[in-house]
Design a protein around this motif. Structure first.
Motif, mmCIF file in Angstrom:
data_model
loop_
_atom_site.group_PDB
_atom_site.id
_atom_site.type_symbol
_atom_site.label_atom_id
_atom_site.label_comp_id
_atom_site.label_asym_id
_atom_site.label_seq_id
_atom_site.Cartn_x
_atom_site.Cartn_y
_atom_site.Cartn_z
ATOM 1 N N ILE A 121 13.917 -34.503 -35.214
ATOM 2 C CA ILE A 121 14.019 -34.762 -36.649
ATOM 3 C C ILE A 121 15.463 -34.564 -37.120
ATOM 4 O O ILE A 121 15.993 -35.354 -37.910
ATOM 5 C CB ILE A 121 13.077 -33.834 -37.435
ATOM 6 N N TYR A 122 16.107 -33.497 -36.644
ATOM 7 C CA TYR A 122 17.506 -33.254 -37.006
ATOM 8 C C TYR A 122 18.380 -34.427 -36.552
ATOM 9 O O TYR A 122 19.192 -34.948 -37.325
ATOM 10 C CB TYR A 122 17.989 -31.957 -36.358
ATOM 11 N N ALA B 299 16.752 -31.804 -45.893
ATOM 12 C CA ALA B 299 15.613 -31.154 -45.239
ATOM 13 C C ALA B 299 15.597 -31.448 -43.741
ATOM 14 O O ALA B 299 15.371 -30.550 -42.917
ATOM 15 C CB ALA B 299 14.311 -31.615 -45.881
ATOM 16 N N MET B 300 15.861 -32.684 -43.366
ATOM 17 C CA MET B 300 15.826 -33.065 -41.948
ATOM 18 C C MET B 300 16.922 -32.373 -41.149
ATOM 19 O O MET B 300 16.752 -32.115 -39.947
ATOM 20 C CB MET B 300 15.954 -34.584 -41.806
ATOM 21 N N ARG C 84 12.528 -27.876 -41.353
ATOM 22 C CA ARG C 84 12.573 -29.338 -41.348
ATOM 23 C C ARG C 84 11.171 -29.933 -41.492
ATOM 24 O O ARG C 84 10.198 -29.324 -41.069
ATOM 25 C CB ARG C 84 13.212 -29.847 -40.046
ATOM 26 N N PRO C 85 11.072 -31.126 -42.076
ATOM 27 C CA PRO C 85 9.762 -31.785 -42.151
ATOM 28 C C PRO C 85 9.325 -32.268 -40.780
ATOM 29 O O PRO C 85 10.143 -32.430 -39.864
ATOM 30 C CB PRO C 85 10.023 -32.968 -43.092
ATOM 31 N N SER C 86 8.035 -32.494 -40.625
ATOM 32 C CA SER C 86 7.537 -33.104 -39.400
ATOM 33 C C SER C 86 7.878 -34.588 -39.405
ATOM 34 O O SER C 86 8.280 -35.153 -40.435
ATOM 35 C CB SER C 86 6.025 -32.925 -39.299
ATOM 36 N N ALA C 87 7.700 -35.234 -38.258
ATOM 37 C CA ALA C 87 7.956 -36.676 -38.195
ATOM 38 C C ALA C 87 7.014 -37.425 -39.132
ATOM 39 O O ALA C 87 7.395 -38.412 -39.759
ATOM 40 C CB ALA C 87 7.793 -37.163 -36.756
ATOM 41 N N HIS C 88 5.775 -36.955 -39.239
ATOM 42 C CA HIS C 88 4.812 -37.601 -40.133
ATOM 43 C C HIS C 88 5.262 -37.482 -41.590
ATOM 44 O O HIS C 88 5.237 -38.462 -42.347
ATOM 45 C CB HIS C 88 3.432 -36.965 -39.957
#
Length: 464
Positions: free
Chosen positions: A214-215, A263-264, A272-276
């Motif tokens: 995600i990062y 956030a990412m 961080r948010p999830s991929a979803h």
């Protein structure tokens, strides 16, 4: 042209893949054009540099390579086959046998993102489109237990790029290769992944999980918007820089992207948010620009026709509010200390409030209603702070007079698996929503659905 000292042009792998010329090379191996002599088609073969030192490690790599070959998603370059080629050692030199891992992929003729970025930054809508494709691909991979570990422009293939008004599509390639290669952890200035896009945990030499991808995707999207790398320079300097400062996100980048990218690219993986979650936010960003010129497009489930047929079977459309659910919404408002609780049903173009505590509104358009997003999920959909959540920044309930800041909705799912609407709660203040509270909201939604199912059974009994 020589492919490599070990594998010259014409070498045959797995009894069917005839190597031709080398078309790419990287830290994890080389990619070659090849001919599948069994199916008579052109393919790409990646020879992966393996760090296996024991038969047990080699066996595990074989297993992992086959797992990758079973992945199948429209956002991933198709892996057709995987195997190990045993090359007999040179008796005169005393070299041992060598196990060469290879991955067979579809041969892609389109450009990669690295080449496209040489022409400058992309239009924000195109960035949201390709970001959505990549996020859903990562979501699928992560669900299968695979972490890419090297998300970068050179590993992203573009399709059908013709301009700002065309849907830009993207596919990930080289997924899982770093893991199969047993790429070593950083030592003495060496790093896993590519320095300009690696996560802080990669730079530190820590174990990496889905959050690392995600990062890296965040840095890729930022470069797409600005046209420049957030962490340029030599590998060591680039890697260490992200431990000292967050990436610079210009004010010229629209607010939705700024919130999402911050956030990412959070320093700590758990922030961080999830991929979803990232895919949902990117979808919203992809459709938002259209609403400046015409009515924004509603979020439509893939099975919308069947879903609407299920809604009609419960006789829920164009009917007045249902007093039977008033106790449920009142109870939900008391339990969660929120001003508004609603039992909603999502129609073609509007959302009907079958029961509403704390509001006299009986219906709203489908486009601004967050229930239209909630029914796309098979789980609770929670927005803890709508003022900074990229999924809701542009929503009129958030930006307008209502001042929505918190939303939690649970789909009302039929026996056949169709989401009819939601039981949702709203607040004008941001708040956290615990797992225990999610379970309670789900229990209340189950009571609503149980009542609806009993009514449907009664209607069918009368007809029969």
């Amino acid at each position: 042209m020589t492919v490599s000292p070990q594998y010259p042009d014409g070498a045959l792998l797995g009894g069917r893949y005839r190597l031709e010329n080398m078309i790419g090379a990287g830290s994890m191996g080389t990619v070659h054009r090849a001919r599948d002599e069994f199916l008579d088609r052109n393919v790409a073969v990646k020879l992966v540099r393996s760090g296996a030192s024991t038969p047990e490690e080699q066996q595990q790599i074989d297993v992992e390579a086959k797992v990758l070959a079973r992945l199948n998603h429209h956002s991933l370059v198709t892996l057709l086959d995987a195997g190990t080629h045993l090359r007999t050692g040179d008796r005169t030199s005393g070299s041992a046998e060598e196990h060469q891992v290879y991955l067979v992929m579809e041969l892609v003729s389109g450009p990669d993102l690295r080449r496209r970025l040489q022409d400058g930054p992309l239009h924000p809508r195109n960035v949201a489109q390709l970001g959505y494709d990549l996020a859903v691909g990562l979501d699928y991979m992560h669900g299968e237990g695979v972490v890419h570990r090297d998300v970068k422009p050179a590993n992203i293939m573009l399709f059908d790029y013709r301009g700002d008004d065309t849907r830009l599509r993207a596919k990930l390639t080289d997924f899982g290769v770093a893991l199969i290669a047993r790429d070593p952890q950083p030592q003495s200035g060496t790093f896993t992944g590519t320095a300009a896009y690696m996560s802080p945990e990669q730079a530190r030499g820590d174990a990496v999980g889905p959050e690392s991808d995600i990062y890296s995707l965040g840095l890729v999207l930022l470069q797409c918007l600005t046209g420049v790398s957030a962490y340029p320079g030599p590998a060591l300097e680039s890697a260490v820089a992200r431990l000292l400062r967050p990436p610079a996100i210009p004010q010229s980048v629209e607010e939705g992207f700024r919130v999402l990218l911050r956030a990412m690219t959070a320093l700590e993986p758990q922030d961080r948010p999830s991929a979803h979650e990232a895919s949902l936010a990117l979808y919203e960003l992809a459709v938002a620009p259209r609403s400046r010129h015409r009515r924004s497009l509603p979020l439509i489930p893939a099975d919308e026709a069947e879903r609407l047929a299920a809604v009609r079977s419960y006789n829920l459309l164009d009917t007045p509010p249902d007093g039977a659910f008033d106790r449920i919404t009142a109870l939900a408002a008391r339990l969660f200390s929120v001003p508004v609780a609603i039992v909603s049903v999502v129609d073609t173009d509007r959302i009907w409030f079958k029961s509403a505590h704390g509001t006299d509104v009986g219906e709203i358009g489908r486009d601004p209603g967050l229930c239209a997003s909630a029914i796309l999920q098979n789980d609770a959909w929670v927005v803890s702070d709508a003022r900074v959540d990229p999924r809701t920044l542009a929503n009129p309930l958030v930006a307008g007079e209502f001042g929505l800041q918190f939303y939690a909705g649970v789909p009302l799912q039929s026996r056949d698996g169709y989401n009819l609407g939601t039981l949702c709660i709203l607040d004008r203040e941001p708040r956290e929503f615990t797992e225990s509270e999610v379970r309670t909201l789900k229990d209340l939604a189950a009571i609503v659905m149980n009542d609806l199912e009993l009514r449907l059974d009664g209607q069918r009994a009368l007809v029969s």
